[in-house]
Design a protein around this motif. Structure first.
Motif, PDB file in Angstrom:
ATOM      1  N   ARG A 188       0.815  -1.057  -0.308  1.00  0.00           N
ATOM      2  CA  ARG A 188      -0.417   0.437   0.157  1.00  0.00           C
ATOM      3  C   ARG A 188       1.058   1.386   0.112  1.00  0.00           C
ATOM      4  O   ARG A 188       0.171   2.240  -0.313  1.00  0.00           O
ATOM      5  N   LEU A 213      -9.369   1.184  -3.795  1.00  0.00           N
ATOM      6  CA  LEU A 213      -8.305   0.327  -2.321  1.00  0.00           C
ATOM      7  C   LEU A 213      -7.621   1.859  -1.691  1.00  0.00           C
ATOM      8  O   LEU A 213      -7.767   2.205  -1.646  1.00  0.00           O
ATOM      9  N   GLU A 234      -6.016  -5.739  -3.882  1.00  0.00           N
ATOM     10  CA  GLU A 234      -5.096  -5.410  -4.086  1.00  0.00           C
ATOM     11  C   GLU A 234      -4.112  -6.125  -4.450  1.00  0.00           C
ATOM     12  O   GLU A 234      -3.132  -5.389  -5.585  1.00  0.00           O
TER      13      GLU A 234
END
Length: 87
Positions: free
Chosen positions: A3, A36, A22
């Protein structure tokens, strides 16, 4: 880590911690199937349909290059410098 845009050297250990959407976005190079989350896990950082610059994991890693930051002459030059300083 994904991320934040980073890769782990053992991606298969990362996979269980990411949703399919993801994984497909960060590692698969596919368009985001849905919004996301960002690093904090709450806000939507990636919007549906976005594609990560650089493509999938394999493509991105095949473009990486590493070079030796120490010259071949480094050890020789250090020895000569030490000789000079001790003279």
């Amino acid at each position: 880590m994904a991320r934040q845009g980073y890769y782990i050297s053992t991606p298969e250990l990362t996979r269980p911690h990411l949703s399919t959407a993801e994984w497909d976005f960060w590692y698969g190079g596919k368009p985001a199937a849905k919004s996301l989350p960002g690093p904090d896990g709450t806000s939507d950082m990636i919007h549906r349909g976005e594609i990560r610059d650089g493509g999938d994991y394999q493509t991105r890693m095949s473009r990486s290059a590493v070079w030796n930051t120490a010259m071949d002459e480094h050890n020789y030059l250090v020895r000569r410098w030490n000789d000079f300083m001790s003279a």
